[in-house]
Write a protein that holds these residues in place. Structure first.
Motif, PDB file in Angstrom:
ATOM      1  N   UNK A 200       0.984  -4.037   7.966  1.00  9.69           N
ATOM      2  CA  UNK A 200       1.830  -2.617   8.546  1.00  9.69           C
ATOM      3  C   UNK A 200       2.754  -2.303   7.764  1.00  9.69           C
ATOM      4  N   UNK A 201       3.425  -2.917   6.628  1.00 11.05           N
ATOM      5  CA  UNK A 201       4.454  -2.736   5.892  1.00 11.05           C
ATOM      6  C   UNK A 201       4.177  -1.601   4.965  1.00 11.05           C
ATOM      7  N   UNK A 202       5.076  -0.494   4.890  1.00 13.02           N
ATOM      8  CA  UNK A 202       4.720   0.727   4.053  1.00 13.02           C
ATOM      9  C   UNK A 202       4.810   0.355   2.520  1.00 13.02           C
ATOM     10  N   UNK A 203       4.004   0.936   1.922  1.00 11.33           N
ATOM     11  CA  UNK A 203       4.024   0.810   0.186  1.00 11.33           C
ATOM     12  C   UNK A 203       4.729   1.705  -0.252  1.00 11.33           C
ATOM     13  N   UNK A 204       4.970   1.503  -1.650  1.00  5.98           N
ATOM     14  CA  UNK A 204       5.912   2.788  -2.288  1.00  5.98           C
ATOM     15  C   UNK A 204       4.997   3.138  -3.350  1.00  5.98           C
ATOM     16  N   UNK A 205       5.260   4.397  -3.798  1.00  7.58           N
ATOM     17  CA  UNK A 205       4.579   4.980  -4.888  1.00  7.58           C
ATOM     18  C   UNK A 205       5.127   4.394  -6.006  1.00  7.58           C
ATOM     19  N   UNK A 206       3.849   4.043  -6.780  1.00  8.69           N
ATOM     20  CA  UNK A 206       4.038   3.238  -7.796  1.00  8.69           C
ATOM     21  C   UNK A 206       4.131   1.851  -7.999  1.00  8.69           C
ATOM     22  N   UNK A 207       4.182   1.418  -6.769  1.00 10.05           N
ATOM     23  CA  UNK A 207       3.873  -0.045  -6.810  1.00 10.05           C
ATOM     24  C   UNK A 207       2.706  -0.502  -7.223  1.00 10.05           C
ATOM     25  N   UNK A 208       2.752  -1.800  -7.981  1.00 15.48           N
ATOM     26  CA  UNK A 208       1.301  -2.303  -8.380  1.00 15.48           C
ATOM     27  C   UNK A 208       0.992  -3.240  -7.355  1.00 15.48           C
TER      28      UNK A 208
ATOM     29  N   UNK B  15      -7.411   8.834  -1.050  1.00  7.39           N
ATOM     30  CA  UNK B  15      -6.865   8.642   0.340  1.00  7.39           C
ATOM     31  C   UNK B  15      -5.227   8.367   0.537  1.00  7.39           C
ATOM     32  N   UNK B  16      -4.635   9.085   1.214  1.00  8.66           N
ATOM     33  CA  UNK B  16      -3.235   8.802   1.186  1.00  8.66           C
ATOM     34  C   UNK B  16      -3.104   9.602   2.714  1.00  8.66           C
ATOM     35  N   UNK B  17      -2.871   8.550   3.833  1.00 10.02           N
ATOM     36  CA  UNK B  17      -2.817   9.158   5.266  1.00 10.02           C
ATOM     37  C   UNK B  17      -1.168   8.809   5.809  1.00 10.02           C
TER      38      UNK B  17
ATOM     39  N   UNK C 123      -2.400   0.862  -9.095  1.00 11.04           N
ATOM     40  CA  UNK C 123      -1.146   1.705  -8.631  1.00 11.04           C
ATOM     41  C   UNK C 123      -1.062   2.318  -7.462  1.00 11.04           C
ATOM     42  N   UNK C 124      -0.230   2.088  -6.692  1.00 11.39           N
ATOM     43  CA  UNK C 124      -0.316   2.790  -5.271  1.00 11.39           C
ATOM     44  C   UNK C 124       0.065   4.409  -5.626  1.00 11.39           C
ATOM     45  N   UNK C 125      -0.567   5.070  -4.790  1.00  6.18           N
ATOM     46  CA  UNK C 125      -0.030   6.542  -4.942  1.00  6.18           C
ATOM     47  C   UNK C 125       0.978   6.807  -3.800  1.00  6.18           C
TER      48      UNK C 125
END
Length: 102
Positions: A41-49, A72-74, A8-10
């Motif tokens: 290069x695509x942006x990820x969304x918080x909560x995305x699995x 890590x969250x840059x 799960x993405x932060x």
């Protein structure tokens, strides 16, 4: 390789950040993006699995991250992106659009 897990993405994580969190290295960031039908290069969304494979891990980096409870969250927040100055001048102008001759 077979898919074994989900992650799960932060907030503000990129594919590079996810690769570091999972493997202790950015080396698998392209593989992760492709495996998840995405662009690196695509942006990820918080909560995305996302799904990931069981690859080689840099144990020392992972121990350091987990030992310090570090994720890590840059990526930049929308507010931070607004603070980036927009380029100006002849270097970005397009002929017959924003650059007029005459």
């Amino acid at each position: 390789m077979s898919v074994v897990n989900t992650y799960k993405v932060y907030e503000n994580q990129s594919w590079l950040d996810v690769s570091i969190a999972l493997y202790g290295s950015v080396i698998f960031s392209f593989e992760l993006a492709i495996l998840n039908n995405s662009s690196p290069s695509e942006a990820l969304k918080a909560g995305q699995e996302i799904i990931y494979n069981d690859n080689e891990k840099d144990v020392l980096v992972l121990k350091s991250l987990y030992g310090r409870n570090s994720i890590p969250a840059t990526g930049l927040t929308p507010a931070q992106k607004e603070l980036i100055p927009q380029p100006k001048g002849i270097g970005i102008m397009k002929i017959s659009n924003s650059f007029k001759v005459g």
